[in-house]
Design a protein around this motif. Structure first.
Motif: not given
Length: 210
Positions: A149-160
């Motif tokens: 999730i961090e690598r795709i620079e996602c603006d959502y938290k993993p749980l979300e």
């Protein structure tokens, strides 16, 4: 037109109201859009082709919706919308506005793009049992999911992300488990993954369907 996954398309169809269908069979869907972060309300619109394909979301602020050109964006969409079509859409919107369903949103990237990025990341970074595609499911080791999730620079938290995948019917889980699924490695040992339906890239779809 956008390339929404079937589950996401169904979710949009279920949570929007059809305002009008023009002579060419193009439908205009609408819903209210609540920004959870600010509490502000806007309106979201989608154009659907006769084949069922949905356009990207068009968002119109509440303060702009009564303007003379509030629906002129339809001229830029497939469907050959004319002025009479737009007048009809606007009139029906005014009549149905109170009955529109509310979709929760935020200023962040729409989730279908996050889902697409996740699938593409798995496609390009398969590593043994850590990241893989099996039986039309993307599988990411539970211990690795946060890093992805961090690598795709996602603006959502993993749980979300997990919650949204589950809400859309894309997540595969074992009975009694909230978000994970068990797979078995070559040695017969079970390990937990976050497993979700695989959406192929446009290029691969063209190859498969061609």
């Amino acid at each position: 037109m956008s390339t929404y996954n079937e589950k996401i398309r169904e979710y949009i169809e279920e949570n929007t109201v059809v305002l009008a269908t023009n002579d060419w069979g193009y439908k205009v869907h609408a819903c209210k859009l609540l920004d959870k972060a600010t509490g502000k309300m806007a309106y979201a619109f989608y154009v659907q082709s006769p084949e069922g394909e949905l356009s990207d979301r068009e968002v119109v602020k509440r303060s702009k919706i009564i303007g003379k050109k509030a629906f002129d964006w339809l001229f830029d969409y497939d469907g050959d919308f004319c002025r009479d079509d737009i007048t009809k859409v606007k009139s029906n919107f005014m009549q149905k506005e109170k009955d529109l369903k509310v979709m929760q949103s935020s200023s962040r990237v729409h989730f279908d793009m996050v889902y697409k990025d996740l699938c593409e990341y798995v496609e390009d970074n398969q590593i043994g049992d850590i990241i893989s595609i099996k039986d039309n499911y993307c599988n990411i080791a539970a211990t690795e999911f946060k890093n992805v999730i961090e690598r795709i620079e996602c603006d959502y938290k993993p749980l979300e992300v997990k919650k949204k995948l589950k809400e859309l019917g894309l997540l595969r889980v074992n009975a009694g488990r909230a978000y994970d699924y068990n797979l078995t490695d070559e040695d017969g040992n079970q390990y937990k993954v976050i497993s979700f339906m695989y959406m192929r890239s446009e290029e691969e779809n063209a190859y498969v369907n061609g």
